[in-house]
Design a protein around this motif. Structure first.
Motif, PDB file in Angstrom:
ATOM      1  N   LYS A 185     -11.919  13.934  30.197  1.00 13.94           N
ATOM      2  CA  LYS A 185     -13.265  14.356  30.596  1.00 13.94           C
ATOM      3  C   LYS A 185     -14.304  13.867  29.588  1.00 13.94           C
ATOM      4  O   LYS A 185     -15.367  13.355  29.960  1.00 13.94           O
ATOM      5  CB  LYS A 185     -13.327  15.881  30.709  1.00 13.94           C
ATOM      6  N   LYS A 186     -14.004  14.017  28.300  1.00 14.54           N
ATOM      7  CA  LYS A 186     -14.928  13.570  27.256  1.00 14.54           C
ATOM      8  C   LYS A 186     -15.153  12.060  27.342  1.00 14.54           C
ATOM      9  O   LYS A 186     -16.285  11.574  27.200  1.00 14.54           O
ATOM     10  CB  LYS A 186     -14.390  13.945  25.881  1.00 14.54           C
ATOM     11  N   ALA A 187     -14.077  11.320  27.582  1.00 20.04           N
ATOM     12  CA  ALA A 187     -14.192   9.858  27.690  1.00 20.04           C
ATOM     13  C   ALA A 187     -15.029   9.477  28.907  1.00 20.04           C
ATOM     14  O   ALA A 187     -15.845   8.543  28.851  1.00 20.04           O
ATOM     15  CB  ALA A 187     -12.804   9.224  27.777  1.00 20.04           C
ATOM     16  N   PHE A 188     -14.857  10.211  29.984  1.00 29.45           N
ATOM     17  CA  PHE A 188     -15.621   9.945  31.204  1.00 29.45           C
ATOM     18  C   PHE A 188     -17.106  10.226  30.980  1.00 29.45           C
ATOM     19  O   PHE A 188     -17.969   9.403  31.304  1.00 29.45           O
ATOM     20  CB  PHE A 188     -15.079  10.794  32.357  1.00 29.45           C
ATOM     21  N   LEU A 189     -17.410  11.384  30.412  1.00 29.26           N
ATOM     22  CA  LEU A 189     -18.809  11.758  30.195  1.00 29.26           C
ATOM     23  C   LEU A 189     -19.483  10.884  29.148  1.00 29.26           C
ATOM     24  O   LEU A 189     -20.714  10.753  29.129  1.00 29.26           O
ATOM     25  CB  LEU A 189     -18.907  13.234  29.800  1.00 29.26           C
ATOM     26  N   ALA A 190     -18.685  10.252  28.294  1.00 32.75           N
ATOM     27  CA  ALA A 190     -19.231   9.326  27.293  1.00 32.75           C
ATOM     28  C   ALA A 190     -19.431   7.928  27.876  1.00 32.75           C
ATOM     29  O   ALA A 190     -19.922   7.029  27.185  1.00 32.75           O
ATOM     30  CB  ALA A 190     -18.308   9.261  26.084  1.00 32.75           C
ATOM     31  N   GLY A 191     -19.046   7.734  29.134  1.00 31.35           N
ATOM     32  CA  GLY A 191     -19.196   6.440  29.774  1.00 31.35           C
ATOM     33  C   GLY A 191     -18.169   5.416  29.349  1.00 31.35           C
ATOM     34  O   GLY A 191     -18.343   4.215  29.563  1.00 31.35           O
ATOM     35  N   GLN A 192     -17.058   5.888  28.761  1.00 27.18           N
ATOM     36  CA  GLN A 192     -16.021   4.977  28.281  1.00 27.18           C
ATOM     37  C   GLN A 192     -15.032   4.589  29.378  1.00 27.18           C
ATOM     38  O   GLN A 192     -14.393   3.544  29.299  1.00 27.18           O
ATOM     39  CB  GLN A 192     -15.278   5.626  27.117  1.00 27.18           C
ATOM     40  N   ILE A 193     -14.864   5.445  30.377  1.00 30.90           N
ATOM     41  CA  ILE A 193     -13.970   5.153  31.501  1.00 30.90           C
ATOM     42  C   ILE A 193     -14.731   5.363  32.810  1.00 30.90           C
ATOM     43  O   ILE A 193     -15.684   6.154  32.870  1.00 30.90           O
ATOM     44  CB  ILE A 193     -12.703   6.042  31.483  1.00 30.90           C
ATOM     45  N   GLY A 194     -14.300   4.669  33.854  1.00 33.69           N
ATOM     46  CA  GLY A 194     -15.027   4.735  35.119  1.00 33.69           C
ATOM     47  C   GLY A 194     -14.518   5.751  36.106  1.00 33.69           C
ATOM     48  O   GLY A 194     -15.265   6.190  36.988  1.00 33.69           O
ATOM     49  N   MET A 195     -13.232   6.147  35.967  1.00 32.44           N
ATOM     50  CA  MET A 195     -12.636   7.074  36.926  1.00 32.44           C
ATOM     51  C   MET A 195     -11.672   8.017  36.211  1.00 32.44           C
ATOM     52  O   MET A 195     -11.037   7.627  35.229  1.00 32.44           O
ATOM     53  CB  MET A 195     -11.860   6.313  38.017  1.00 32.44           C
ATOM     54  N   THR A 196     -11.541   9.220  36.740  1.00 33.33           N
ATOM     55  CA  THR A 196     -10.548  10.159  36.230  1.00 33.33           C
ATOM     56  C   THR A 196     -10.204  11.169  37.309  1.00 33.33           C
ATOM     57  O   THR A 196     -10.921  11.298  38.311  1.00 33.33           O
ATOM     58  CB  THR A 196     -11.051  10.871  34.958  1.00 33.33           C
TER      59      THR A 196
END
Length: 488
Positions: free
Chosen positions: A307-318
């Motif tokens: 979730k943190k990686a997603f909200l940081a814009g580091q990943i596109g999908m989760t």
């Protein structure tokens, strides 16, 4: 919503400690008293009030008046029936529970519900097991969905179906796909309370930048990989899915495949894990390929990390629970737009859907019939459309009744968070079957850990089939041990 809270709500995988002792406890006082308590509870559910005072001996109007006055005084001095409710809702969820109880008590002066936070679902269940040889336990307890098999086998509960039948309570407006999990052999054993399922979250801005249609999220395994490839650039990665056993269970159900034999443990007690079936191997092979191709990051078991990686814009999908939707949308506000989509499945997969996660409320049968009936009154209150609407708005969990969607506050919330429509549509699109009702086994928390270890092993280089063969063998052995300690 915090990581700790969400993991509890979807069902935190921990081992059921001291199983033999606990089942022995279940088979003693609580089990022996079960039938009588069930009958008493059903009788209490079917009747209201008490027998009138016998004033025949008085034979006069004065005697009748005296008796009437005495009855009134007795009624005035009668203490409300106390219901002790154990739950595992902490933080903001705990505040929502406290408000529910306060509102109920204010409108039901004859009943006093005392809510008591007992820690995680596993903590609470272990405390319940320790109390089963005494009267120190609760009247009502919230248990996560994967604890259902144990609760039934304990013979320490009164099925809510007994109260439904005695009360002629109409359940037609309740969500069939939510009731389905907690229904066994046509009988509803507990009442759903907090319910969620997993959805795909994606970054619409990253989709646009990668030349993908932000209004057309991936629906299949193949599309997920293709989109992840396109998204992996400029130091960003296409996806990351936490190593969580719940996701494997959901991906099975979404392909219409059972996770256990004997109808997912519903037509008869499960005796074998099917996690190494073709469905399992296909699913893990796809997941491993995403990681091996470097279009998906392996961030471990914690959904908080993805979730943190997603909200940081580091990943596109989760992947994550619907219960966390507001946190995702609010967390991305001012940075990017969050999109939501159904859980993906392979091309050509059979009809399936998602299994509900979360928890339900169970009535214990070692309490007086009057107390069990009072717990039932509280359960009915929680299921009211207006109450479910408030619960949904304050927590993000699904309402268990379809009528809640007619409440204005729910309509307003849906307008503010249109992404939640995906979750509702996915629930309603699910076709009820043994696969989507969900697997049931007494060692589910342990099984989840075993599956997570198998996924880690595959990511580390083990062949997916070999990793899942080992997991299936270990789970089956634990099921066999559990089944030997229980009797039908």
């Amino acid at each position: 919503m915090t990581k700790k809270a969400w993991r509890q709500h979807a069902g935190l995988p921990l081992a059921l400690a001291g199983l033999t002792f606990m089942l022995a406890a279940c088979g003693s006082d609580a089990a022996n008293g079960g039938n009588d308590a069930n009958k008493q509870a059903a009788n209490a559910a079917a009747t209201n009030g008490t027998a009138p005072a016998n004033d025949a001996a008085a034979g006069t109007e004065a005697g009748a008046a005296n008796n009437k006055g005495a009855a009134a005084n007795t009624e005035q001095s009668k203490e409300p029936v106390k219901v002790v409710w154990w739950h595992s809702m902490s933080g903001e969820l705990g505040k929502a529970v406290t408000q529910l109880v306060a509102d109920f008590n204010a409108s039901h002066p004859d009943i006093k519900v005392e809510e008591a936070y007992q820690g995680t679902y596993d903590d609470s269940l272990n405390k319940l097991k320790a109390s089963m040889d005494s009267k120190s336990g609760p009247t009502l307890i919230q248990v996560y969905e994967i604890g259902s098999k144990f609760m039934i086998d304990s013979k320490a509960i009164t099925p809510v179906q007994d109260f439904i039948d005695a009360d002629n309570y109409d359940i037609s407006s309740l969500e069939e796909n939510i009731l389905g999990y907690y229904t066994f052999n046509g009988k509803l054993y507990s009442m759903p309370f907090n319910t969620s399922n997993p959805i795909l979250y994606y970054n619409k801005d990253m989709f646009k930048a990668a030349g993908l249609d932000p209004e057309k999220p991936p629906a299949t395994f193949e599309e997920v990989k293709n989109d992840a490839k396109a998204l992996t650039k400029d130091g960003k990665t296409g996806a990351s899915f936490a190593i969580y056993g719940w996701f494997m269970e959901q991906l099975f159900a979404n392909q219409g495949a059972d996770y256990l034999n004997n109808g997912n443990g519903r037509s008869d007690a499960a005796s074998e894990s099917l996690v190494n079936s073709d469905t399992g191997v296909k699913t893990l092979t796809w997941w491993k390929d995403l990681v091996d191709s470097k279009v998906a990051l392996n961030l471990g078991r914690k959904t908080d990390d993805t979730k943190k990686a997603f909200l940081a814009g580091q990943i596109g999908m989760t992947l994550d629970s619907t219960a966390g939707l507001r946190g995702y949308v609010d967390g991305a506000k001012g940075k990017f737009e969050v999109g939501t989509a159904f859980l993906p499945k392979p091309d050509g997969a059979q009809d399936g859907g998602v299994v509900v996660g979360g928890a339900s409320n169970w009535i214990m049968n070692n309490k007086p019939a009057e107390e069990q009936k009072a717990a039932w009154e509280f359960i009915k209150y929680l299921a009211q459309p207006d109450i479910q609407a408030k619960w949904h708005i304050n927590t993000g969990y699904f309402p268990i009744t379809k009528k809640a969607y007619d409440e204005q506050i729910v309509k307003d919330n849906m307008a503010a968070y249109p992404q939640f429509k995906t979750a509702v549509d996915q629930l309603h699109a699910t076709k009820l079957s043994t696969a989507t009702q969900g697997a049931v086994m007494g060692v589910f928390p342990e099984a989840r850990q075993i599956v997570e270890s198998a996924i880690e092993s595959a990511f580390g280089g083990t062949d997916p089939k070999k990793a899942l063969d080992g997991a299936a063998k270990d789970i089956t052995a634990k099921i066999d041990t559990y089944n030997k300690t229980t009797t039908k």
